[in-house]
Motif scaffolding. Structure first.
Motif, PDB file in Angstrom:
ATOM      1  N   ARG A 103       0.694  -1.500  -0.099  1.00 31.70           N
ATOM      2  CA  ARG A 103       0.214  -0.144   0.263  1.00 31.70           C
ATOM      3  C   ARG A 103       0.724   1.773   0.204  1.00 31.70           C
ATOM      4  N   ARG A 104       2.378   1.732   0.063  1.00 32.52           N
ATOM      5  CA  ARG A 104       2.662   2.502   0.546  1.00 32.52           C
ATOM      6  C   ARG A 104       3.656   2.832  -1.394  1.00 32.52           C
ATOM      7  N   SER A 105       2.797   2.282  -1.938  1.00 29.97           N
ATOM      8  CA  SER A 105       2.417   2.263  -3.435  1.00 29.97           C
ATOM      9  C   SER A 105       1.491   2.952  -3.349  1.00 29.97           C
ATOM     10  N   ARG A 106       1.413   4.467  -4.795  1.00 27.34           N
ATOM     11  CA  ARG A 106      -0.252   5.212  -4.562  1.00 27.34           C
ATOM     12  C   ARG A 106      -0.967   4.136  -5.726  1.00 27.34           C
ATOM     13  N   ASP A 107      -0.642   2.890  -6.034  1.00 27.03           N
ATOM     14  CA  ASP A 107      -1.943   2.092  -6.883  1.00 27.03           C
ATOM     15  C   ASP A 107      -1.999   0.880  -6.434  1.00 27.03           C
ATOM     16  N   SER A 108      -1.776   0.721  -5.127  1.00 27.42           N
ATOM     17  CA  SER A 108      -1.972  -0.447  -5.129  1.00 27.42           C
ATOM     18  C   SER A 108      -2.123  -0.164  -3.016  1.00 27.42           C
ATOM     19  N   MET A 109      -3.271  -1.066  -2.185  1.00 28.65           N
ATOM     20  CA  MET A 109      -3.587  -1.223  -0.771  1.00 28.65           C
ATOM     21  C   MET A 109      -3.720  -2.202  -0.401  1.00 28.65           C
ATOM     22  N   ALA A 110      -2.289  -2.998  -1.108  1.00 29.96           N
ATOM     23  CA  ALA A 110      -1.790  -4.293  -0.322  1.00 29.96           C
ATOM     24  C   ALA A 110      -1.402  -3.975   1.352  1.00 29.96           C
ATOM     25  N   SER A 111      -1.754  -5.053   2.178  1.00 31.75           N
ATOM     26  CA  SER A 111      -1.959  -4.776   3.610  1.00 31.75           C
ATOM     27  C   SER A 111      -0.107  -5.608   3.505  1.00 31.75           C
ATOM     28  N   PRO A 112       0.653  -4.967   4.462  1.00 33.98           N
ATOM     29  CA  PRO A 112       2.225  -6.213   4.216  1.00 33.98           C
ATOM     30  C   PRO A 112       1.239  -7.948   4.880  1.00 33.98           C
ATOM     31  N   ARG A 113       0.107  -7.724   6.618  1.00 35.67           N
ATOM     32  CA  ARG A 113      -0.229  -8.632   6.514  1.00 35.67           C
ATOM     33  C   ARG A 113      -0.559  -9.353   5.536  1.00 35.67           C
ATOM     34  N   ASP A 114      -1.623  -8.787   4.395  1.00 35.18           N
ATOM     35  CA  ASP A 114      -1.849  -9.661   2.725  1.00 35.18           C
ATOM     36  C   ASP A 114      -0.849 -10.428   2.081  1.00 35.18           C
ATOM     37  N   VAL A 115       0.489  -9.308   1.821  1.00 36.16           N
ATOM     38  CA  VAL A 115       1.434  -9.790   1.380  1.00 36.16           C
ATOM     39  C   VAL A 115       2.387 -11.077   1.664  1.00 36.16           C
ATOM     40  N   ALA A 116       2.653 -10.864   2.790  1.00 36.73           N
ATOM     41  CA  ALA A 116       3.305 -11.823   3.350  1.00 36.73           C
ATOM     42  C   ALA A 116       2.118 -13.045   3.271  1.00 36.73           C
ATOM     43  N   LYS A 117       1.057 -13.480   3.868  1.00 36.52           N
ATOM     44  CA  LYS A 117       0.316 -14.349   4.151  1.00 36.52           C
ATOM     45  C   LYS A 117      -0.134 -14.954   2.600  1.00 36.52           C
ATOM     46  N   HIS A 131       0.171  -4.637  -7.560  1.00 44.55           N
ATOM     47  CA  HIS A 131      -0.040  -4.754  -6.675  1.00 44.55           C
ATOM     48  C   HIS A 131      -1.651  -4.419  -6.024  1.00 44.55           C
ATOM     49  N   TRP A 132      -2.047  -6.312  -6.476  1.00 47.58           N
ATOM     50  CA  TRP A 132      -2.820  -6.664  -5.850  1.00 47.58           C
ATOM     51  C   TRP A 132      -2.259  -8.268  -5.057  1.00 47.58           C
ATOM     52  N   PRO A 133      -3.045  -8.037  -4.393  1.00 47.62           N
ATOM     53  CA  PRO A 133      -2.675  -9.210  -3.503  1.00 47.62           C
ATOM     54  C   PRO A 133      -2.351 -11.015  -3.752  1.00 47.62           C
ATOM     55  N   ARG A 134      -3.936 -11.188  -5.299  1.00 46.97           N
ATOM     56  CA  ARG A 134      -4.609 -12.547  -5.912  1.00 46.97           C
ATOM     57  C   ARG A 134      -2.805 -12.751  -6.988  1.00 46.97           C
ATOM     58  N   VAL A 167      -4.656  -9.348 -16.546  1.00 45.10           N
ATOM     59  CA  VAL A 167      -3.567  -8.227 -16.699  1.00 45.10           C
ATOM     60  C   VAL A 167      -4.914  -7.253 -16.584  1.00 45.10           C
ATOM     61  N   ILE A 168      -5.815  -6.958 -17.168  1.00 45.04           N
ATOM     62  CA  ILE A 168      -6.852  -6.385 -17.023  1.00 45.04           C
ATOM     63  C   ILE A 168      -7.379  -6.300 -15.109  1.00 45.04           C
ATOM     64  N   PHE A 169      -7.393  -7.540 -14.697  1.00 42.55           N
ATOM     65  CA  PHE A 169      -7.756  -7.362 -13.383  1.00 42.55           C
ATOM     66  C   PHE A 169      -7.284  -6.073 -12.996  1.00 42.55           C
ATOM     67  N   GLY A 170      -5.974  -6.267 -12.817  1.00 48.11           N
ATOM     68  CA  GLY A 170      -4.476  -5.601 -12.417  1.00 48.11           C
ATOM     69  C   GLY A 170      -5.244  -4.005 -12.677  1.00 48.11           C
ATOM     70  N   SER A 219      -5.826  -0.866  -9.930  1.00 44.33           N
ATOM     71  CA  SER A 219      -4.219  -0.281  -9.770  1.00 44.33           C
ATOM     72  C   SER A 219      -5.595   1.096  -9.464  1.00 44.33           C
ATOM     73  N   SER A 220      -6.104   1.575 -10.960  1.00 38.55           N
ATOM     74  CA  SER A 220      -6.766   2.710 -11.049  1.00 38.55           C
ATOM     75  C   SER A 220      -7.717   2.838  -9.577  1.00 38.55           C
ATOM     76  N   VAL A 221      -8.822   1.627  -8.892  1.00 40.32           N
ATOM     77  CA  VAL A 221      -9.616   1.752  -8.537  1.00 40.32           C
ATOM     78  C   VAL A 221      -8.861   2.623  -6.792  1.00 40.32           C
ATOM     79  N   ALA A 222      -7.789   1.653  -6.561  1.00 41.51           N
ATOM     80  CA  ALA A 222      -7.351   2.425  -5.702  1.00 41.51           C
ATOM     81  C   ALA A 222      -5.796   3.089  -6.492  1.00 41.51           C
ATOM     82  N   LYS A 223      -6.026   4.296  -6.987  1.00 48.51           N
ATOM     83  CA  LYS A 223      -4.938   5.334  -7.083  1.00 48.51           C
ATOM     84  C   LYS A 223      -6.610   6.494  -6.065  1.00 48.51           C
ATOM     85  N   VAL A 224      -7.426   5.854  -7.623  1.00 48.53           N
ATOM     86  CA  VAL A 224      -9.119   7.172  -7.121  1.00 48.53           C
ATOM     87  C   VAL A 224      -8.937   7.047  -5.631  1.00 48.53           C
TER      88      VAL A 224
END
Length: 213
Positions: free
Chosen positions: A10-24, A164-167, A197-200, A204-209
């Protein structure tokens, strides 16, 4: 060991992935290591490292940064201090080397990205440690061009999901025989088509908004 060399939090402006989600998700996908490469920021890697400790999982976290240079994006791995964006690509590479880091050029020929180095890669070709020959958000024909370039110049290729998306974590992964601060020895790179690719891009577009609200 399997490694995803290109993951954002989530430190990237177009991501909302939390550290916990990333690790898990990394552990769930069978990865032994991930490189955290947030845009123009290094703090996300430390947050994931702390989350890995809290969870008690077996996962190596490589600290890194995807730096926006004047010509395009360059990744530094095994760095601890933030490198400012906007500098010349050659100067950025030198800053990475000063920290003892490794230089990776991500998605170099993806024409739809403003962050693609394109022909400017020739200006730093002698300083590149690895080229991203498979990027999870780049069309296959552009990935093939990166692979051809890497072979032509004798530069080892690695792969990353550009998650940018955990999945997306583990969508592209690299099998390595050695992984440390001074050397990575890749054996092969493999990827799959899910998520598309389109899902990602939509995520990212939603995350930016969302972050602008």
């Amino acid at each position: 060991m399997w490694v995803d060399f290109h993951v954002h939090t989530r430190r990237s402006r177009d991501s909302m992935a939390s550290p916990r989600d990333v690790a898990k998700l990394a552990v769930r996908r069978g990865l032994s290591a991930i490189a955290i490469t947030d845009h123009n920021e290094v703090i996300g890697a430390q947050e994931v490292i702390e989350e890995v400790r809290r969870l008690g999982v077996d996962l190596t976290v490589i600290p890194g940064e995807e730096v926006k240079t004047a010509q395009g994006d360059v990744i530094g791995l095994f760095i601890s201090e933030r490198i400012p964006k906007g500098m010349d690509a050659s100067e950025t590479v030198d800053k990475i080397k000063e920290q003892g880091g490794l230089v990776i050029v991500p998605h170099p020929f993806d024409r739809k990205r403003r962050g693609a180095l394109g022909n400017a890669i020739l200006d730093i070709v002698g300083k590149i440690d690895y080229i991203e020959v498979m990027n999870g958000r780049t069309p296959s024909w552009n990935n093939r061009k990166a692979e051809e370039f890497a072979k032509r110049y004798g530069i080892p290729g690695i792969g990353g999901s550009d998650a940018h998306w955990p999945r997306e974590i583990g969508k592209v992964r690299t099998l390595v025989s050695k992984l440390d601060e001074g050397k990575i020895e890749p054996i092969k790179v493999e990827g799959n088509g899910w998520p598309p690719v389109i899902f990602g891009v939509l995520y990212s577009s939603v995350a930016k908004v969302y972050k602008m609200l």
